[in-house]
Motif scaffolding. Structure first.
Motif: not given
Length: 422
Positions: A113-131
């Motif tokens: 099982i691999r996680y291609p998204w790092s935590f900071i990538d997912a954090l940036t994505f979350s910001m772009t979603v809710i803004t």
């Protein structure tokens, strides 16, 4: 919003961003199957030789390996063994051997099982979603991630609106107070002054949140200055094409610090532009309010002149609070302007006692005195006791209204000490 409520809102927003980062990081995982093949070295060498198109250089090696095969796997038929030594590729015979002798070709499948998204990538994505910026360089590919993205945005977008509304309300109020403190009342009502102040605040926003960050992005992201300005503008207007994104030349702890700074810049920049819009709204509302108050004051001044009230101070109405002015305007709707006073004066001169509303007076009139607007006069409301020297403060006491069922309701008016002209 109070200070502790603001801190709670900021803490909730931060935790919500981190929750989204954790969710998307784990939901967007990949399952990779790694296959490890285990074969005896003799069989691996024999496969290599028989898969060649040209005859092997060392035919003795091929013959020795062919003789080894029946010992390693007695289930192999002689026909298959003889076919292995023929010229050309013998892929079908190799497959047959591995079918009847599976121990010669063992495959160990390991699921990773691999996680291609790092935590900071997912954090940036979350910001772009809710803004609602939505760069598009990253998007959920798993069904669970897509459903989570929908639910996350349903909660996050209103939460972002609350945060931006609070920041714009707080800073916009300070900006509006500064605007009012630096200008007198007349200048505050000028459309040109409002437009000039708005232009100044917009220019400050462009310098602080677009031009300066554009230079920073040019230095850190290896972009041109125009590309840096372009990225800043596209981000803060929530257009978010995604053709330029930050953090591609950083890794490790530097990437985390850099991307968090970009997220803070985005949120503060969005809050500033909402604040400017809030300032424009407040300024225009203030202008309309002041215009309405001045118009009402002028109308009240004319009514007071018609009533004969002495007033030598031209700033009388402007110096009173809006609440007092509203009360005076309400009283002006029930005060007899001319007709009521004339009827009252005639009654006083003739010695007649004004009758109560709805009854006939001693002079034979069957209706209360009316103002030019058709509104009952003071004598109709308060009965006897009205004189030109009686202050309204003695008349505007508690008024009781009897209802049919015997219950009473009390309506109190704020007293206003205005005397009639003698």
């Amino acid at each position: 919003m109070e200070s502790h409520q603001s801190l709670v809102l900021c803490a909730v927003y931060t935790m919500f961003l981190m929750l989204g980062a954790v969710l998307f990081m784990f939901l967007e995982h990949e399952e990779v199957n790694s296959i490890e093949v285990s074969e005896p070295p003799e069989w691996a060498r024999l496969k290599e030789l028989v898969q060649q198109v040209e005859p092997p250089v060392d035919e003795m090696e091929l013959l020795s390996l062919v003789l080894w095969l029946p010992k390693a796997c007695p289930a192999v038929s002689n026909t298959t063994i003889h076919a292995l030594v023929k010229p050309g590729r013998q892929d079908r015979q190799i497959t047959e051997v591995e079918r009847v002798c599976p121990h010669l070709h063992l495959e160990n499948v390991t699921v990773e099982i691999r996680y291609p998204w790092s935590f900071i990538d997912a954090l940036t994505f979350s910001m772009t979603v809710i803004t609602t910026i939505g760069y598009g360089n990253k998007s959920p590919s798993q069904t669970a991630g897509q459903v989570t993205c929908i639910l996350y945005s349903l909660v996050g977008i209103p939460l972002t609106g609350m945060l931006l509304a609070w920041t714009s309300e707080f800073f916009g109020e300070q900006l509006f107070k500064l605007f009012k403190s630096k200008l007198d009342v007349q200048k505050q009502q000028s459309r040109g002054v409002i437009a000039l102040a708005t232009s100044i605040y917009i220019a400050i926003g462009f310098v602080v949140f677009i031009f300066i960050p554009g230079a920073v992005f040019m230095a850190l992201e290896q972009w041109s200055y125009i590309e840096g300005i372009y990225f800043a503008y596209i981000t803060l207007t929530t257009i978010g094409f995604g053709d330029f994104v930050t953090g591609r030349h950083f890794e490790g702890g530097t990437l985390y610090v850099y991307q968090i700074c970009v997220i803070l810049w985005t949120l503060i920049g969005l809050g500033y532009w909402v604040m400017v819009a809030n300032f424009i709204t407040k300024a225009l509302k203030s202008k309309r309010l002041q215009t309405s108050v001045m118009r009402s004051a002028e109308e009240m001044r004319k009514i007071m002149q018609q009533m004969g009230i002495k007033q030598h101070d031209p700033t009388f109405l402007r110096q009173h609070s809006k609440a007092t002015l509203n009360l005076i305007l309400q009283l002006s709707n029930i005060i007899a302007v001319q007709g009521g006073m004339e009827n009252g004066l005639v009654g006083e001169q003739n010695g007649d006692v004004p009758s109560s509303p709805g009854t006939s007076s001693t002079t034979g009139t069957s209706s209360p005195p009316l103002s030019p607007m058709g509104i009952p006069g003071i004598s109709a409301l308060f009965g006897t006791g009205l004189s030109r020297t009686t202050p309204l403060s003695h008349l505007m006491g508690p008024m009781r209204k009897e209802e049919n069922d015997g219950s009473k309701c009390t309506e109190e008016f704020t007293t206003v000490t205005v005397r009639y002209k003698s």
